[in-house]
Design a protein around this motif. Sequence first.
Motif: not given
Length: 151
Positions: A11-13, A22, A68-69, A93-96
Amino acid sequence: MSRPYVTVVVVAHDGARWLGETLRGLLGQSVRPDRVIGVDNGSRDGSADLLAQALGPGNVRKLPRSTSFGEAVAEVLDELPPAGENEWVWLLHDDCAPDRRALEALLHAASQDRKAAVVGPKLRDWIDRRRLLEAGVTVGLTGRRDTGLEP
């Protein structure tokens, strides 16, 4: 028993800053997932394009910015055909930045405890990778999160 079927939902935002790392981590796993779906929640920074380039346009869902996620994950999983009762879902998530053996380790941990319904990795700080943030999470009877780490 054979390896479980693995579905990955990314999931990206507005995560283009980190999303490349990622996706490289995901696509370089020692154990390849069976199905990978990307979800972009109304990003304005090119995240949707990064997902489409890495996963293929047919594997990316675009949802409203207000999603939301959890809502994104639920919507995608509701759309997918079931993979059977031995399916694991890996949420990213997009930041891992998953280590290349992350999925392998998660599946191994799950195979060691047949009652496990959720497994999670060690989490390290994005800037200082030597700093451990979590080594799994336990939730007590009062709902309090415990990372198992001392300050």
